[in-house]
Design an enzyme around this catalytic site. Sequence first.
Site, PDB file in Angstrom:
ATOM      1  N   TYR A 144       6.885 -11.676 -19.026  1.00  0.00           N
ATOM      2  CA  TYR A 144       6.849 -12.931 -19.778  1.00  0.00           C
ATOM      3  C   TYR A 144       6.815 -14.074 -18.758  1.00  0.00           C
ATOM      4  O   TYR A 144       6.397 -13.861 -17.621  1.00  0.00           O
ATOM      5  CB  TYR A 144       8.104 -12.929 -20.685  1.00  0.00           C
ATOM      6  N   ASP A 287       0.206 -20.383 -28.599  1.00  0.00           N
ATOM      7  CA  ASP A 287      -0.562 -21.080 -27.567  1.00  0.00           C
ATOM      8  C   ASP A 287      -1.964 -21.498 -28.025  1.00  0.00           C
ATOM      9  O   ASP A 287      -2.954 -21.352 -27.281  1.00  0.00           O
ATOM     10  CB  ASP A 287      -0.590 -20.249 -26.268  1.00  0.00           C
ATOM     11  N   ASP A 310       5.099 -21.927 -31.091  1.00  0.00           N
ATOM     12  CA  ASP A 310       5.233 -23.103 -30.228  1.00  0.00           C
ATOM     13  C   ASP A 310       5.785 -24.300 -30.991  1.00  0.00           C
ATOM     14  O   ASP A 310       6.521 -25.109 -30.439  1.00  0.00           O
ATOM     15  CB  ASP A 310       3.873 -23.458 -29.606  1.00  0.00           C
TER      16      ASP A 310
END
Length: 619
Positions: A144, A287, A310
Amino acid sequence: MAEAIFSRGRKAVCKLLEWEWWQLRDGGRRYITQRKVIRPSIVNKRSTDILHDPWYNKGTAFPLTERERLGLRGLLPPRVMSVQQQIDRFMANFRSLERNTRDGPQEVAALAKWRILNRLHDRNETLFYKILIDNIQQLAPIVYTPTVGLVCQNYSGLFRRPRGMYFSAADRGEMISMIYNWPAEQVDMIVVTDGSRILGLGDLGVQGIGIPVGKLDLYVAAAGINPQRVLPVMIDVGTNNQQLLDNPLYMGLHRPRLEGDEYMSVIDEFMEAAFTRYPDVIVQMEDFQSKWAFKLLQRYRRQYRMFNDDIQGTAGVALAGVLGAVRAQGRPMSDIAKQKIVIVGAGSAGLGVVAFMKQAVARVLGNNSPQVQNADNFWLVDKDGLVTLARENIDPEVKQYARSVHDGLQEGASLVEVVRHVRPDVLMGLSAVGGLFTQEVLEAMKLSDCPRPAIMPMSNPTSKAECTAEQAFKHVGPHIVFASGSPFQDVDLGDGKTGHVNQGNNMYLFPGIGLGALLSGAHQITDNMLHAAAECLAGVMDEESLKTGIIYPPIPEIRCITAKIAEAVVKAAVDEDVAEGYRQYDHRDLRVMAESGVLLNFVERHMWSPEYSSLVFEK
Ligand SMILES: NC(=O)C1=CN([C@@H]2O[C@H](COP(=O)(O)OP(=O)(O)OC[C@H]3O[C@@H](n4cnc5c(N)ncnc54)[C@H](O)[C@@H]3O)[C@@H](O)[C@H]2O)C=CC1
Ligand SMILES: CC(=O)C(=O)O
Ligand SMILES: [Mg+2]
């Protein structure tokens, strides 16, 4: 009203299975399975086909009986190793790689570590997840952020085997049939990106697939989603990254991104395909550049079981962090309504955070409070400075948080001016601009009215953090609370004191949101479910830790924290009457479980854990 429970008990139904039962007042009885059963897996392959299948492969851990049954005798070194020995062997290799690359460039070392983990993932999925879970603190920065960012930047060179699915603008009209190429009969979680804003690294086109892969690794490790039921997806609508377009080895479409209705129709087609084949799936959008992230969330959130991590996951984790910082000041959580919060960055993350925190303030003061209406707690700063109502052509999404110029600051005031004037309790960065919290800005935070100001540079990866932990403790002082999106080492403050670094990353929330949504069977992910997740995360912290500036739980506890968050999400769905049930448990069962306090147990029993199961061959 759920049925009242009259009595409860347990009953063994066979050697492997046990049921917990509840006798209901109306005479009915409900059962839930109590003990986890590792069932044998039926395989219809043998020999090297088994060794080359990462789902069934156990490598050196195949017992002799299985080697005999599956035609593996002689295909492996003779010694049968335990899982622990396999883990020890891998970790010894990993540590020696660390030692050997320590003095070279950091990026080379990080990619080397990612490679050996990825190769293990390709060979033996069970061992990979066991190692990931047992060493999550050490390995999360590789699968990650920050390493996943580097992996995406270099993906066209690193690519060896496909993982996940690719849909592209060239597949229009075909997606509904393409989705049937995915081998799994059931998928629980899809993480999808269009690669347009990968962490703070911008448009990485098709190479952005690394993000869904990394997020789903965390779904398996933290939420116990079965790895055979996850699907990483990349939707390639082109890229506006000229370097990629100029690279003949770039693996995505060599064309500029689709825009407008054409773009929307591709995403629509993918969503329809995904939910047609897998009606119970949860889709996490990840994203997407802000200009599409909000539109897509608005478009789909009532129609499909989906969320945007997000916007919504980040908001929850930021709120939990701020609530922790409030408690670290020795105040109750409701004092969030008195906090002055400067948020730098008005994209999907920053706007998601400000909207969610405004809702949290409204929960304290009521929606009609002028303080809530005017978003008085917040100062939003973007690339053009402080956002005020005097701004020309202001985006309506942003306008609702714009300040009046009569507050003493001009439109476009610089960050340092804002910090000096406001003296905020919280300075949060979601700008994707590394180093934006300069020494001058941090020193201005010394003027904060708050006894323990929070400095939260949340942009990823590390190179995009608005400041480092060292800089924050050095320039503001040892009394701060610090949280960054990507990990930093704790800071030695001298005299035996430590400046604690918290990782303010949506990884604390999205696995629990996804798992809770799955197990509740809610067909929408509501604001109440998201608030329940954030409040649960904030609530797990004890006063002692908070006093030392620790506002998020330790990463090694992420699996048990995720279970609690999922429990809170299921409960919120039950309370709101949107839970529809999971497998054999209908919405009434969920209500009974919620009311009798066994929801956490229900959640934990549905979390997959990496264990080798016996393999039984069937033609
Ligand atoms: N810690 C976490 O869990 C998460 C962190 N993020 C990070 O947040 C960052 C931003 O993501 P998005 O909002 O989607 O990006 P975005 O590109 O949509 O938004 C960036 C915002 O920053 C502003 N900005 C740019 N330069 C600036 C400057 N010099 N001064 C002040 N503001 C400036 C822009 O005007 C824009 O409003 C990324 O680095 C991402 O990795 C995102 C989600 C979760
Ligand atoms: C953490 C995350 O989702 C991001 O930086 O985009
Ligand atoms: Mg993200």
